[in-house]
Design a protein around this motif. Sequence first.
Motif, PDB file in Angstrom:
ATOM      1  N   VAL A 162     -13.899  -3.502  -0.456  1.00 44.99           N
ATOM      2  CA  VAL A 162     -12.996  -2.933   0.543  1.00 44.99           C
ATOM      3  C   VAL A 162     -13.736  -2.592   1.825  1.00 44.99           C
ATOM      4  CG1 VAL A 162     -11.484  -0.980   1.077  1.00 44.99           C
ATOM      5  CG2 VAL A 162     -11.358  -2.049  -1.168  1.00 44.99           C
ATOM      6  N   ASP A 163     -14.959  -2.110   1.713  1.00 43.03           N
ATOM      7  CA  ASP A 163     -15.727  -1.791   2.919  1.00 43.03           C
ATOM      8  C   ASP A 163     -15.938  -3.035   3.777  1.00 43.03           C
ATOM      9  OD1 ASP A 163     -15.919   0.896   2.352  1.00 43.03           O
ATOM     10  OD2 ASP A 163     -17.866   0.732   1.353  1.00 43.03           O
ATOM     11  N   ASP A 164     -16.200  -4.173   3.129  1.00 42.11           N
ATOM     12  CA  ASP A 164     -16.357  -5.424   3.879  1.00 42.11           C
ATOM     13  C   ASP A 164     -15.055  -5.801   4.592  1.00 42.11           C
ATOM     14  OD1 ASP A 164     -18.968  -5.666   3.039  1.00 42.11           O
ATOM     15  OD2 ASP A 164     -18.551  -7.172   1.500  1.00 42.11           O
ATOM     16  N   ILE A 165     -13.914  -5.580   3.910  1.00 45.87           N
ATOM     17  CA  ILE A 165     -12.615  -5.878   4.526  1.00 45.87           C
ATOM     18  C   ILE A 165     -12.380  -4.976   5.739  1.00 45.87           C
ATOM     19  CG2 ILE A 165     -10.118  -5.911   4.179  1.00 45.87           C
ATOM     20  CD1 ILE A 165     -10.681  -6.464   1.195  1.00 45.87           C
ATOM     21  N   LYS A 166     -12.701  -3.692   5.600  1.00 46.76           N
ATOM     22  CA  LYS A 166     -12.517  -2.756   6.712  1.00 46.76           C
ATOM     23  C   LYS A 166     -13.381  -3.141   7.910  1.00 46.76           C
ATOM     24  CE  LYS A 166     -11.166   1.274   3.939  1.00 46.76           C
ATOM     25  NZ  LYS A 166     -11.570   2.630   3.476  1.00 46.76           N
ATOM     26  N   LYS A 167     -14.620  -3.538   7.653  1.00 41.29           N
ATOM     27  CA  LYS A 167     -15.503  -3.969   8.742  1.00 41.29           C
ATOM     28  C   LYS A 167     -14.952  -5.205   9.424  1.00 41.29           C
ATOM     29  CE  LYS A 167     -19.716  -2.119   6.616  1.00 41.29           C
ATOM     30  NZ  LYS A 167     -20.980  -2.471   5.915  1.00 41.29           N
ATOM     31  N   LEU A 168     -14.422  -6.137   8.625  1.00 43.75           N
ATOM     32  CA  LEU A 168     -13.833  -7.347   9.183  1.00 43.75           C
ATOM     33  C   LEU A 168     -12.621  -7.006  10.034  1.00 43.75           C
ATOM     34  CD1 LEU A 168     -13.534 -10.443   9.370  1.00 43.75           C
ATOM     35  CD2 LEU A 168     -12.227 -10.343   7.227  1.00 43.75           C
ATOM     36  N   LYS A 169     -11.785  -6.104   9.551  1.00 37.41           N
ATOM     37  CA  LYS A 169     -10.576  -5.708  10.280  1.00 37.41           C
ATOM     38  C   LYS A 169     -10.925  -5.114  11.645  1.00 37.41           C
ATOM     39  CE  LYS A 169      -6.142  -3.431   9.261  1.00 37.41           C
ATOM     40  NZ  LYS A 169      -5.795  -3.025  10.619  1.00 37.41           N
ATOM     41  N   LEU A 197      -5.716  -9.007  -4.458  1.00 31.84           N
ATOM     42  CA  LEU A 197      -6.157  -8.562  -3.135  1.00 31.84           C
ATOM     43  C   LEU A 197      -5.054  -7.790  -2.433  1.00 31.84           C
ATOM     44  CD1 LEU A 197      -8.078  -8.492  -0.714  1.00 31.84           C
ATOM     45  CD2 LEU A 197      -7.257 -10.787  -0.110  1.00 31.84           C
ATOM     46  N   VAL A 198      -3.813  -8.274  -2.535  1.00 33.28           N
ATOM     47  CA  VAL A 198      -2.687  -7.584  -1.903  1.00 33.28           C
ATOM     48  C   VAL A 198      -2.563  -6.161  -2.439  1.00 33.28           C
ATOM     49  CG1 VAL A 198      -0.167  -7.519  -1.720  1.00 33.28           C
ATOM     50  CG2 VAL A 198      -1.389  -9.661  -1.328  1.00 33.28           C
ATOM     51  N   GLN A 199      -2.722  -5.990  -3.754  1.00 36.22           N
ATOM     52  CA  GLN A 199      -2.639  -4.641  -4.331  1.00 36.22           C
ATOM     53  C   GLN A 199      -3.703  -3.732  -3.718  1.00 36.22           C
ATOM     54  OE1 GLN A 199       0.060  -4.400  -6.050  1.00 36.22           O
ATOM     55  NE2 GLN A 199       0.230  -6.633  -6.015  1.00 36.22           N
ATOM     56  N   THR A 200      -4.901  -4.264  -3.536  1.00 30.16           N
ATOM     57  CA  THR A 200      -5.990  -3.485  -2.945  1.00 30.16           C
ATOM     58  C   THR A 200      -5.679  -3.118  -1.500  1.00 30.16           C
ATOM     59  OG1 THR A 200      -7.633  -4.534  -4.372  1.00 30.16           O
ATOM     60  CG2 THR A 200      -8.457  -3.519  -2.351  1.00 30.16           C
ATOM     61  N   LEU A 201      -5.166  -4.059  -0.737  1.00 29.95           N
ATOM     62  CA  LEU A 201      -4.841  -3.806   0.663  1.00 29.95           C
ATOM     63  C   LEU A 201      -3.743  -2.757   0.802  1.00 29.95           C
ATOM     64  CD1 LEU A 201      -4.836  -7.499   1.969  1.00 29.95           C
ATOM     65  CD2 LEU A 201      -6.619  -5.780   2.346  1.00 29.95           C
ATOM     66  N   LEU A 202      -2.721  -2.848  -0.037  1.00 29.36           N
ATOM     67  CA  LEU A 202      -1.636  -1.864  -0.003  1.00 29.36           C
ATOM     68  C   LEU A 202      -2.130  -0.477  -0.406  1.00 29.36           C
ATOM     69  CD1 LEU A 202       1.221  -4.027  -1.560  1.00 29.36           C
ATOM     70  CD2 LEU A 202       1.105  -3.226   0.814  1.00 29.36           C
ATOM     71  N   LYS A 203      -2.963  -0.425  -1.405  1.00 27.60           N
ATOM     72  CA  LYS A 203      -3.496   0.852  -1.892  1.00 27.60           C
ATOM     73  C   LYS A 203      -4.306   1.571  -0.820  1.00 27.60           C
ATOM     74  CE  LYS A 203      -6.391   2.792  -5.579  1.00 27.60           C
ATOM     75  NZ  LYS A 203      -7.191   2.460  -6.796  1.00 27.60           N
ATOM     76  N   HIS A 204      -5.007   0.798   0.002  1.00 25.55           N
ATOM     77  CA  HIS A 204      -5.887   1.376   1.025  1.00 25.55           C
ATOM     78  C   HIS A 204      -5.259   1.375   2.419  1.00 25.55           C
ATOM     79  CE1 HIS A 204      -9.493   1.885  -1.512  1.00 25.55           C
ATOM     80  NE2 HIS A 204      -9.034   0.825  -2.156  1.00 25.55           N
ATOM     81  N   ASP A 205      -3.944   1.137   2.500  1.00 22.92           N
ATOM     82  CA  ASP A 205      -3.205   1.183   3.758  1.00 22.92           C
ATOM     83  C   ASP A 205      -3.830   0.271   4.814  1.00 22.92           C
ATOM     84  OD1 ASP A 205      -1.179   1.888   5.471  1.00 22.92           O
ATOM     85  OD2 ASP A 205      -2.040   3.829   6.043  1.00 22.92           O
ATOM     86  N   LEU A 206      -4.114  -0.953   4.428  1.00 23.79           N
ATOM     87  CA  LEU A 206      -4.735  -1.911   5.332  1.00 23.79           C
ATOM     88  C   LEU A 206      -3.768  -3.005   5.788  1.00 23.79           C
ATOM     89  CD1 LEU A 206      -8.193  -2.301   3.551  1.00 23.79           C
ATOM     90  CD2 LEU A 206      -7.721  -1.114   5.706  1.00 23.79           C
ATOM     91  N   VAL A 207      -2.491  -2.883   5.425  1.00 23.44           N
ATOM     92  CA  VAL A 207      -1.491  -3.900   5.770  1.00 23.44           C
ATOM     93  C   VAL A 207      -0.743  -3.485   7.031  1.00 23.44           C
ATOM     94  CG1 VAL A 207       0.594  -5.093   5.030  1.00 23.44           C
ATOM     95  CG2 VAL A 207      -1.214  -4.583   3.374  1.00 23.44           C
ATOM     96  N   ASP A 208      -0.793  -4.347   8.045  1.00 25.04           N
ATOM     97  CA  ASP A 208      -0.095  -4.073   9.307  1.00 25.04           C
ATOM     98  C   ASP A 208       1.287  -4.694   9.356  1.00 25.04           C
ATOM     99  OD1 ASP A 208      -2.310  -2.777  11.003  1.00 25.04           O
ATOM    100  OD2 ASP A 208      -3.291  -4.577  10.235  1.00 25.04           O
ATOM    101  N   THR A 244       0.587   1.128  -4.845  1.00 26.09           N
ATOM    102  CA  THR A 244       1.145   0.968  -3.505  1.00 26.09           C
ATOM    103  C   THR A 244       1.461   2.340  -2.930  1.00 26.09           C
ATOM    104  OG1 THR A 244       2.144  -1.152  -4.100  1.00 26.09           O
ATOM    105  CG2 THR A 244       3.022  -0.048  -2.157  1.00 26.09           C
ATOM    106  N   ILE A 245       0.976   2.625  -1.738  1.00 29.39           N
ATOM    107  CA  ILE A 245       1.212   3.938  -1.135  1.00 29.39           C
ATOM    108  C   ILE A 245       2.603   3.999  -0.510  1.00 29.39           C
ATOM    109  CG2 ILE A 245      -1.247   4.258  -0.652  1.00 29.39           C
ATOM    110  CD1 ILE A 245      -0.511   3.692   2.343  1.00 29.39           C
ATOM    111  N   ALA A 246       3.091   5.209  -0.278  1.00 31.52           N
ATOM    112  CA  ALA A 246       4.344   5.391   0.461  1.00 31.52           C
ATOM    113  C   ALA A 246       4.084   5.056   1.922  1.00 31.52           C
ATOM    114  CB  ALA A 246       4.833   6.825   0.317  1.00 31.52           C
ATOM    115  N   ALA A 247       4.911   4.184   2.500  1.00 31.51           N
ATOM    116  CA  ALA A 247       4.704   3.758   3.881  1.00 31.51           C
ATOM    117  C   ALA A 247       6.025   3.272   4.453  1.00 31.51           C
ATOM    118  CB  ALA A 247       3.664   2.633   3.947  1.00 31.51           C
ATOM    119  N   ALA A 248       6.228   3.496   5.747  1.00 25.83           N
ATOM    120  CA  ALA A 248       7.444   3.043   6.425  1.00 25.83           C
ATOM    121  C   ALA A 248       7.143   1.768   7.212  1.00 25.83           C
ATOM    122  CB  ALA A 248       7.960   4.130   7.360  1.00 25.83           C
ATOM    123  N   PHE A 249       8.148   0.896   7.312  1.00 24.59           N
ATOM    124  CA  PHE A 249       8.034  -0.344   8.061  1.00 24.59           C
ATOM    125  C   PHE A 249       9.292  -0.528   8.909  1.00 24.59           C
ATOM    126  CE2 PHE A 249       5.177  -0.837   4.541  1.00 24.59           C
ATOM    127  CZ  PHE A 249       4.141  -1.634   5.001  1.00 24.59           C
TER     128      PHE A 249
END
Length: 200
Positions: A110-117, A132-143, A165-170
Motif C-alpha cells: 500500500v505504501d508503494d501505491i500511495k507514493k505512486l498516487k 487490489l480493489v478491496q485494498t484500495l477501498l479499505k484505504h480510501d484510495l479510490v477517486d 470497504t469504508i463508508a464513503a459518499a460519491f
Amino acid sequence: MRKIIIQEFITLDGVMQAPGGPDEDTESGFEYGGWTAPYFHDADQEANTIMGKWMKPADLLLGRKTFDIFAAYWPKHADLWPGVMDVTKYCVSTTLDTSEWQNSVFLKNVDDIKKLKESGDADLQVIGSGNLVQTLLKHDLVDEMRLMTFPITLGTGKHLFEEGTIAAAFTLGESLVASNGVIFASYKRAGDVKTGTVGE
C-alpha cells in the motif's frame, strides 16, 4: 496527484468475477465466467461515446492475476485497445518483479501505491483486480468508480464490495442506460457519508 479510477463490470448483486470468458477465473468453482457476453455487443454499441472516453490510454494499476491475464492477451490483440502497449502497467505483487510485457513496473504494498498516487497527475486505471480493489477501498484510495452494471444476479463469486470497504459518499458523473438494461455510470468521491431522518 494522480486519480485512481476503478472500472468494473458487475452484476446486480455485485459480482465482478470472470466477466469476459468461461476460463478467465474459475477460482472457488465459479461456473458463470463470461456472463457479460450475451449483453456486450448491443450495450457496447449504444455506449460507444462513454466507452470511448473511459478507454482512452491511461496508466494501468493491476493486481497480479489480472496482470497475468492482460500480459498474455493484450500484446497479441493490441489493435483492439490502441495505446495499451505504450502506457505504464503497474502490477501490485509480493512475488512478481519482472515481465516481458513492455513498460511494466512492480509495486509491493500500500505504501508503494500511495507514493505512486502522489507522484504525478496521470490517471491510474484499475480493471478487474478484485483483491487490489478491496485494498484500495479499505484505504480510501479510490477517486472514481466507473461501473457497468448488468441486469443479472449470480448469487456466488467475488464481489466488488467486500468487508473492509469504508463508508464513503460519491456523486454521479456520466451515465447511460442501454436498451438491454446495462447501466454505465461513473461515481466520483465526494467526502463523508451524511445521515438524517427522512421527512425532517
